[in-house]
Write a protein that holds these residues in place. Structure first.
Motif, PDB file in Angstrom:
ATOM      1  N   PHE A 164      -5.273  -3.910  -3.320  1.00 43.93           N
ATOM      2  CA  PHE A 164      -5.784  -4.145  -2.324  1.00 43.93           C
ATOM      3  C   PHE A 164      -7.121  -4.561  -2.547  1.00 43.93           C
ATOM      4  O   PHE A 164      -7.655  -5.907  -1.829  1.00 43.93           O
ATOM      5  CB  PHE A 164      -6.037  -2.904  -1.244  1.00 43.93           C
ATOM      6  CG  PHE A 164      -7.151  -2.998  -0.232  1.00 43.93           C
ATOM      7  CD1 PHE A 164      -6.718  -3.650   0.887  1.00 43.93           C
ATOM      8  CD2 PHE A 164      -8.385  -2.409  -0.348  1.00 43.93           C
ATOM      9  CE1 PHE A 164      -7.862  -3.988   1.842  1.00 43.93           C
ATOM     10  CE2 PHE A 164      -9.404  -2.853   0.626  1.00 43.93           C
ATOM     11  CZ  PHE A 164      -8.920  -3.512   1.791  1.00 43.93           C
TER      12      PHE A 164
ATOM     13  N   ILE B  84       0.932  -1.124  -0.113  1.00 44.71           N
ATOM     14  CA  ILE B  84       0.022  -0.022   0.047  1.00 44.71           C
ATOM     15  C   ILE B  84       0.934   1.322  -0.004  1.00 44.71           C
ATOM     16  O   ILE B  84       1.606   1.522   0.862  1.00 44.71           O
ATOM     17  CB  ILE B  84      -0.943  -0.048   1.245  1.00 44.71           C
ATOM     18  CG1 ILE B  84      -1.617  -1.403   1.513  1.00 44.71           C
ATOM     19  CG2 ILE B  84      -1.884   1.339   1.311  1.00 44.71           C
ATOM     20  CD1 ILE B  84      -2.853  -1.244   0.466  1.00 44.71           C
TER      21      ILE B  84
ATOM     22  N   SER C 216      -2.265   1.019  -5.762  1.00 47.28           N
ATOM     23  CA  SER C 216      -2.360   0.144  -4.694  1.00 47.28           C
ATOM     24  C   SER C 216      -3.784  -0.091  -4.362  1.00 47.28           C
ATOM     25  O   SER C 216      -3.847  -1.148  -3.855  1.00 47.28           O
ATOM     26  CB  SER C 216      -1.221   0.795  -3.572  1.00 47.28           C
ATOM     27  OG  SER C 216      -1.802   1.769  -3.002  1.00 47.28           O
ATOM     28  N   GLU C 217      -4.586   0.778  -4.292  1.00 45.84           N
ATOM     29  CA  GLU C 217      -5.932   0.632  -3.869  1.00 45.84           C
ATOM     30  C   GLU C 217      -6.649  -0.505  -4.866  1.00 45.84           C
ATOM     31  O   GLU C 217      -7.314  -1.553  -4.117  1.00 45.84           O
ATOM     32  CB  GLU C 217      -6.870   1.883  -4.165  1.00 45.84           C
ATOM     33  CG  GLU C 217      -8.265   1.580  -3.517  1.00 45.84           C
ATOM     34  CD  GLU C 217      -8.930   2.872  -3.742  1.00 45.84           C
ATOM     35  OE1 GLU C 217     -10.310   2.674  -3.194  1.00 45.84           O
ATOM     36  OE2 GLU C 217      -8.495   4.053  -3.860  1.00 45.84           O
TER      37      GLU C 217
ATOM     38  N   TYR D  38      -7.763   0.667   5.355  1.00 47.00           N
ATOM     39  CA  TYR D  38      -7.961  -0.628   4.635  1.00 47.00           C
ATOM     40  C   TYR D  38      -8.334  -1.841   5.345  1.00 47.00           C
ATOM     41  O   TYR D  38      -9.096  -2.739   4.773  1.00 47.00           O
ATOM     42  CB  TYR D  38      -6.535  -0.864   3.907  1.00 47.00           C
ATOM     43  CG  TYR D  38      -6.210  -0.001   2.492  1.00 47.00           C
ATOM     44  CD1 TYR D  38      -7.227  -0.153   1.642  1.00 47.00           C
ATOM     45  CD2 TYR D  38      -5.485   1.087   2.585  1.00 47.00           C
ATOM     46  CE1 TYR D  38      -6.920   0.688   0.734  1.00 47.00           C
ATOM     47  CE2 TYR D  38      -5.397   1.880   1.314  1.00 47.00           C
ATOM     48  CZ  TYR D  38      -6.135   1.667   0.271  1.00 47.00           C
ATOM     49  OH  TYR D  38      -5.728   2.381  -0.868  1.00 47.00           O
TER      50      TYR D  38
END
Length: 150
Positions: A22, A12, A18-19, A72
């Motif tokens: 995730f 992250i 990166s989201e 997250y």
């Protein structure tokens, strides 16, 4: 051949990519009943070139990283995951994400977002994704934004 993953690490960095990693990591962890490891590395190399060690800056960056990872973690729990760990490290993101953290945490799948760097930018600063691809000892999934065209 079927592969069952047990410890999935998602890098992250606050980027949109990166989201996406995730979100995909949550789905893969659910399908595999795996632990999801949310990792953020604070790049100390960049900080050293700006100023000498100032503990306030490090504390502020760590607090921000904790807040992002907590968000997250909340989302992952809402999606039904129960095995979640958060890791914040200081140092070189490339080596920490490629080898050090996966070895320490027994990771068997690394998930990262693809950067938007063009060829010239990769020559100047290097691509973390490319470095991890070359040095990781475990499977790597690079998540791309299908909406972007390069």
């Amino acid at each position: 051949m079927s592969q069952q993953y047990e410890h999935i690490m998602v890098a992250i960095d606050g980027s949109h990519e990166s989201e996406l990693a995730f979100l995909k990591g949550v789905h893969v962890a659910k399908r595999n009943n795996a632990q999801l490891l949310l990792v953020h590395v604070i790049d100390t190399r960049a900080l050293q070139s700006i100023m000498t060690f100032d503990s306030y800056i490090y504390e502020k960056l760590e607090d921000e990283a904790k807040a992002v990872l907590a968000n997250y973690e909340r989302q992952a729990r809402e999606a039904g995951l129960t095995k979640i760990r958060k890791v914040i490290e200081f140092g070189n993101p490339k080596s920490l994400l490629a080898v050090d953290i996966p070895d320490k945490e027994n990771v068997d799948l690394i998930m990262i977002g693809a950067t938007g760097l063009n060829t010239f930018e990769r020559l100047l600063v290097g691509s973390s994704s490319e470095y991890i691809l070359r040095h990781a000892k475990v499977d790597l999934l690079v998540v791309r934004d299908s909406e972007k065209t390069l």
